[in-house]
Enzyme design. Structure first.
Site, PDB file in Angstrom:
ATOM      1  N   TYR A  96       7.267  11.909  -1.870  1.00 25.39           N
ATOM      2  CA  TYR A  96       7.748  11.071  -2.966  1.00 25.39           C
ATOM      3  C   TYR A  96       8.728  11.893  -3.797  1.00 25.39           C
ATOM      4  CZ  TYR A  96       4.029   7.576  -2.255  1.00 25.39           C
ATOM      5  OH  TYR A  96       3.198   6.608  -1.752  1.00 25.39           O
ATOM      6  N   PRO A 147       0.264  -3.506  -4.417  1.00 21.42           N
ATOM      7  CA  PRO A 147      -0.596  -4.470  -5.113  1.00 21.42           C
ATOM      8  C   PRO A 147       0.168  -5.499  -5.936  1.00 21.42           C
ATOM      9  CG  PRO A 147      -0.604  -2.383  -6.272  1.00 21.42           C
ATOM     10  CD  PRO A 147       0.128  -2.157  -4.986  1.00 21.42           C
ATOM     11  N   LEU A 148       1.437  -5.181  -6.262  1.00 25.25           N
ATOM     12  CA  LEU A 148       2.246  -6.116  -7.049  1.00 25.25           C
ATOM     13  C   LEU A 148       3.389  -6.700  -6.236  1.00 25.25           C
ATOM     14  CD1 LEU A 148       2.360  -4.238 -10.480  1.00 25.25           C
ATOM     15  CD2 LEU A 148       0.932  -6.170  -9.801  1.00 25.25           C
ATOM     16  N   GLY A 149       3.230  -6.690  -4.910  1.00 25.01           N
ATOM     17  CA  GLY A 149       4.244  -7.313  -4.074  1.00 25.01           C
ATOM     18  C   GLY A 149       5.484  -6.476  -3.892  1.00 25.01           C
ATOM     19  N   GLY A 150       5.328  -5.165  -3.842  1.00 29.47           N
ATOM     20  CA  GLY A 150       6.483  -4.299  -3.624  1.00 29.47           C
ATOM     21  C   GLY A 150       7.109  -4.541  -2.272  1.00 29.47           C
TER      22      GLY A 150
END
Length: 282
Positions: free
Chosen positions: A59, A211-214
């Site tokens: 990352y 989890p948030l639709g990435g």
């Protein structure tokens, strides 16, 4: 339903954690973030009770100037006793783009994570395979055996899998205990329900990496908007609350490079969805 989960049977963590992928840059190929912004997010996360941070040595910003692991070490080390840091290995990044790593690549990757995080042992290491969807039919045994050996050496506390199917999970569990599985899953993308069910039966953490639709997914569907209005919340908060309502083994690690968004995400812990809400969300 408990707000906490015992990872691997011995590490108690909040079911809502933090993903570090967006600390170096907002999106792949985008400009590097100011490192001080990432440090501010990390400090605020710990202030608000985050005790589970998900990261990876790879990352980093496109130009290599900002690294998530370096920000975590510089900001939080010496680490709080209760803080669990999870990382992942597997992909190899080069001029031609990412490729699937070989078993020989894994020890150097684990050692790189240890060094960049300033740790003697990693709490949780995921073996990441494939890209955004599980590579069905591909064996991971040889690679997982390498990580299992590093666990026996004491370099890793718990092992996880990322981007796998139920067959991969069974194959890995025959080699060594699996503490967590990290797959693409959210309210708009429920393809991995079979893996979630397998994790629930075995008491293994299920930790969606989007989890948030990435990854370009749109989670602003009518059900989310309706329930968000009912709770005076954002659609992202409802998406997180929905995920945590699914199973006691479901965890969430929403990532952000914004303190405001971090605070918004963590406020989802206080949202209790009703039967009506869940029916509206499908």
């Amino acid at each position: 339903m408990s707000d906490q989960f015992r990872l691997g049977g011995d590490l108690t963590i909040d079911r809502l954690g933090f993903g570090a992928m967006r600390l170096p840059q907002d999106r792949p190929g985008g400009p590097a973030r100011d490192p001080e912004t990432g440090r501010a997010v990390l400090r605020r996360a710990v202030e608000l009770g985050v005790d589970h941070i998900d990261t990876a040595h790879f990352y980093r910003s496109e130009n290599g100037s900002v690294h998530a692991n370096t920000l975590i070490r510089e900001t939080l080390s010496p680490y709080p006793d209760a803080l669990v840091i999870a990382t992942k290995v597997g992909p190899v990044f080069g001029p031609g783009g990412p490729r699937q790593g070989t078993p020989a690549d894994l020890r150097p990757q684990v050692e790189a994570n240890l060094e960049s995080l300033g740790l003697d042992r990693l709490d949780l290491v995921y073996l990441r395979v494939g890209t955004t969807r599980p590579p069905h039919g591909e064996s991971l045994a040889e690679r997982f055996e390498v990580l299992a050996a590093l666990r026996e050496e004491g370099l890793i506390r718990h092992l996880g899998l990322s981007n796998v199917d139920a067959g991969h999970l069974a194959e890995a569990r025959a080699i060594a205990p699996v503490a967590a599985v990290q797959n693409n899953f959210n309210v708009a993308d429920r393809d991995e329900t079979t893996v979630l069910d397998a994790c629930a039966q075995a008491g293994i953490a299920f930790v969606p990496f989007f989890p948030l639709g990435g990854g370009g997914a749109d989670i602003d569907d009518p059900g989310l908007v309706k329930v968000a209005g009912r709770h005076d919340a954002t659609v992202h908060q409802i998406a997180l609350a929905w995920l945590l309502s699914l199973s006691p083994v479901a965890l969430a690690i929403p990532g952000t490079g914004s303190v405001a968004h971090l605070e918004e995400n963590l406020a989802a812990r206080s949202i209790a969805l009703t039967a009506e809400d869940l029916a509206d969300l499908g």
